[in-house]
Design a protein around this motif. Structure first.
Motif, PDB file in Angstrom:
ATOM      1  N   GLN A  86       0.860  -1.220   0.044  1.00 19.89           N
ATOM      2  CA  GLN A  86      -0.078   0.154  -0.168  1.00 19.89           C
ATOM      3  C   GLN A  86       0.866   1.168   0.026  1.00 19.89           C
ATOM      4  O   GLN A  86       0.731   2.094  -0.775  1.00 19.89           O
ATOM      5  CB  GLN A  86      -0.986  -0.042   1.238  1.00 19.89           C
ATOM      6  N   ARG A  87       1.885   1.218   0.821  1.00 17.70           N
ATOM      7  CA  ARG A  87       2.765   2.589   0.975  1.00 17.70           C
ATOM      8  C   ARG A  87       3.490   2.721  -0.538  1.00 17.70           C
ATOM      9  O   ARG A  87       3.570   3.876  -0.798  1.00 17.70           O
ATOM     10  CB  ARG A  87       3.747   2.243   2.048  1.00 17.70           C
ATOM     11  N   GLN A  88       3.966   1.522  -0.948  1.00 17.92           N
ATOM     12  CA  GLN A  88       4.824   1.769  -2.251  1.00 17.92           C
ATOM     13  C   GLN A  88       3.934   2.297  -3.420  1.00 17.92           C
ATOM     14  O   GLN A  88       4.370   3.068  -4.366  1.00 17.92           O
ATOM     15  CB  GLN A  88       5.423   0.386  -2.849  1.00 17.92           C
ATOM     16  N   HIS A  89       2.660   1.651  -3.368  1.00 20.23           N
ATOM     17  CA  HIS A  89       1.731   2.050  -4.467  1.00 20.23           C
ATOM     18  C   HIS A  89       1.492   3.729  -4.377  1.00 20.23           C
ATOM     19  O   HIS A  89       1.466   4.484  -5.264  1.00 20.23           O
ATOM     20  CB  HIS A  89       0.409   1.512  -4.498  1.00 20.23           C
ATOM     21  N   PHE A  90       1.314   4.181  -3.237  1.00 23.79           N
ATOM     22  CA  PHE A  90       0.842   5.683  -2.948  1.00 23.79           C
ATOM     23  C   PHE A  90       1.933   6.382  -3.212  1.00 23.79           C
ATOM     24  O   PHE A  90       1.913   7.112  -3.923  1.00 23.79           O
ATOM     25  CB  PHE A  90       0.476   5.726  -1.342  1.00 23.79           C
ATOM     26  N   LEU A  91       3.365   5.775  -2.817  1.00 27.45           N
ATOM     27  CA  LEU A  91       4.413   6.664  -2.879  1.00 27.45           C
ATOM     28  C   LEU A  91       4.833   6.699  -4.636  1.00 27.45           C
ATOM     29  O   LEU A  91       5.175   7.620  -5.420  1.00 27.45           O
ATOM     30  CB  LEU A  91       5.564   6.173  -2.261  1.00 27.45           C
ATOM     31  N   GLN A  93       2.537   6.291  -7.251  1.00 31.68           N
ATOM     32  CA  GLN A  93       1.664   7.026  -7.981  1.00 31.68           C
ATOM     33  C   GLN A  93       1.857   8.666  -7.659  1.00 31.68           C
ATOM     34  O   GLN A  93       1.993   9.673  -8.627  1.00 31.68           O
ATOM     35  CB  GLN A  93       0.248   6.920  -7.261  1.00 31.68           C
ATOM     36  N   LEU A  94       2.175   9.080  -6.359  1.00 29.33           N
ATOM     37  CA  LEU A  94       2.388  10.608  -6.147  1.00 29.33           C
ATOM     38  C   LEU A  94       3.703  11.141  -6.758  1.00 29.33           C
ATOM     39  O   LEU A  94       3.596  12.003  -7.322  1.00 29.33           O
ATOM     40  CB  LEU A  94       2.438  10.635  -4.848  1.00 29.33           C
ATOM     41  N   SER A  95       4.753  10.142  -6.591  1.00 23.57           N
ATOM     42  CA  SER A  95       6.044  10.625  -7.160  1.00 23.57           C
ATOM     43  C   SER A  95       6.047  10.736  -8.842  1.00 23.57           C
ATOM     44  O   SER A  95       6.419  11.628  -9.321  1.00 23.57           O
ATOM     45  CB  SER A  95       7.166   9.958  -6.862  1.00 23.57           C
ATOM     46  N   TRP A 130       9.606   8.830   3.620  1.00 20.71           N
ATOM     47  CA  TRP A 130      10.282   9.985   2.923  1.00 20.71           C
ATOM     48  C   TRP A 130      11.237   9.481   2.287  1.00 20.71           C
ATOM     49  O   TRP A 130      11.343  10.135   0.896  1.00 20.71           O
ATOM     50  CB  TRP A 130      10.569  11.000   4.005  1.00 20.71           C
ATOM     51  N   ARG A 131      12.197   8.875   2.604  1.00 17.73           N
ATOM     52  CA  ARG A 131      13.497   8.579   1.932  1.00 17.73           C
ATOM     53  C   ARG A 131      13.102   7.947   0.654  1.00 17.73           C
ATOM     54  O   ARG A 131      13.640   8.174  -0.309  1.00 17.73           O
ATOM     55  CB  ARG A 131      14.462   7.824   2.950  1.00 17.73           C
ATOM     56  N   THR A 132      12.341   6.682   0.980  1.00 17.74           N
ATOM     57  CA  THR A 132      11.696   5.891  -0.417  1.00 17.74           C
ATOM     58  C   THR A 132      11.241   6.968  -1.249  1.00 17.74           C
ATOM     59  O   THR A 132      11.515   6.829  -2.782  1.00 17.74           O
ATOM     60  CB  THR A 132      10.649   4.885   0.004  1.00 17.74           C
ATOM     61  N   PHE A 133      10.419   8.049  -0.995  1.00 20.12           N
ATOM     62  CA  PHE A 133       9.827   8.875  -1.779  1.00 20.12           C
ATOM     63  C   PHE A 133      10.711   9.606  -2.658  1.00 20.12           C
ATOM     64  O   PHE A 133      10.703   9.987  -4.077  1.00 20.12           O
ATOM     65  CB  PHE A 133       8.716   9.726  -0.917  1.00 20.12           C
ATOM     66  N   LEU A 134      11.699  10.366  -1.921  1.00 21.04           N
ATOM     67  CA  LEU A 134      12.724  11.357  -2.620  1.00 21.04           C
ATOM     68  C   LEU A 134      13.483  10.418  -3.471  1.00 21.04           C
ATOM     69  O   LEU A 134      14.013  11.086  -4.399  1.00 21.04           O
ATOM     70  CB  LEU A 134      13.620  11.694  -1.425  1.00 21.04           C
ATOM     71  N   GLY A 135      13.915   9.023  -3.245  1.00 21.26           N
ATOM     72  CA  GLY A 135      14.303   8.230  -4.145  1.00 21.26           C
ATOM     73  C   GLY A 135      13.668   8.130  -5.535  1.00 21.26           C
ATOM     74  O   GLY A 135      14.512   8.197  -6.393  1.00 21.26           O
ATOM     75  N   MET A 136      12.291   7.807  -5.278  1.00 25.69           N
ATOM     76  CA  MET A 136      11.824   7.988  -6.442  1.00 25.69           C
ATOM     77  C   MET A 136      11.650   9.106  -7.401  1.00 25.69           C
ATOM     78  O   MET A 136      11.538   9.013  -8.530  1.00 25.69           O
ATOM     79  CB  MET A 136      10.146   7.483  -5.896  1.00 25.69           C
ATOM     80  N   LEU A 137      11.429  10.233  -6.623  1.00 24.90           N
ATOM     81  CA  LEU A 137      11.723  11.577  -7.359  1.00 24.90           C
ATOM     82  C   LEU A 137      12.984  11.524  -8.142  1.00 24.90           C
ATOM     83  O   LEU A 137      12.830  12.141  -9.323  1.00 24.90           O
ATOM     84  CB  LEU A 137      11.347  12.469  -6.307  1.00 24.90           C
TER      85      LEU A 137
END
Length: 212
Positions: A86-91, A93-95, A130-137
């Motif tokens: 769920q967390r990965q899917h959210f991150l 989509q948003l990124s 947060w760290r995963t999200f910035l890595g995706m960006l």
């Protein structure tokens, strides 16, 4: 997750716990709190797993051959996997939406290591990813030809994005975490804390590009 695509341009994003992020255009993305929402169920099933482990030990049975224990272990693993998915899917989509919708995305450098020492915040910080999200960006910016950068977060919440007055100077007090709205004592601009921070983050990014 709802984030409206906008015309290509520049955007600053403020990551926070109250909401997952607020951007410099005023858009707010709620924090889904995947782990917190599943915590009670996970705790219950983990207790059941521990009881079955103790029972097998008392009866001198190997955990590898205990069918009840192994069944419960798989259930607990599935619940953890569901939260991660769920967390990965959210991150993701948003990124993807952020990167594809803008030419420049600016975020603050993460300094969550020290924050994690605060036990009251540790769960929330770990849960948002947060760290995963910035890595995706970072890697998606390279894929889609978007510029992504991080800036020093110092005073981004304390500075007026209109006149650059810094709270905590000239006899004023610094804003506390519970002050979500405030008025600049110099130019009287009314601010929403996270929106103002996102605007300051974008301004730092634009200045960084100009000086490069």
């Amino acid at each position: 997750m709802v984030y409206e695509e906008s015309q290509p341009g520049s955007v600053g994003i403020d990551l926070n716990i109250e909401n997952f992020l607020t951007d410099s255009n005023g858009q707010v993305v709620a924090n889904p709190r995947h782990y917190r929402n599943s915590r009670k169920r996970l705790a219950k099933e983990q207790r059941t797993l521990s009881r079955r482990a103790r029972r097998a030990k008392r009866e001198h049975r190997s955990l590898k051959t205990s069918q009840n224990y192994q069944k419960q272990r798989r259930l607990v693993a599935q619940l953890h996997d569901k939260v991660r998915t769920q967390r990965q899917h959210f991150l993701h989509q948003l990124s993807t939406t952020l990167i594809k919708s803008h030419d420049l995305v600016v975020a603050e450098e993460l300094r969550s290591k020290n924050l994690l020492k605060n036990h009251a915040l540790a769960m929330s910080i770990s849960d948002v990813g947060w760290r995963t999200f910035l890595g995706m960006l970072t890697y998606k910016a390279a894929l889609y030809g978007t510029t992504f950068m991080t800036v020093n977060p110092r005073n981004t919440t304390q500075t007026c994005s209109k006149c650059t007055f810094v709270m905590g100077t000239e006899g004023t007090k610094k804003l506390t975490l519970d002050q979500r709205k405030w008025q600049c004592p110099r130019c009287q601009t009314e601010h929403i804390r996270d929106w103002n921070a996102a605007q300051n983050i974008l301004n730092k990014g634009l200045k960084k590009i100009k000086l490069a």
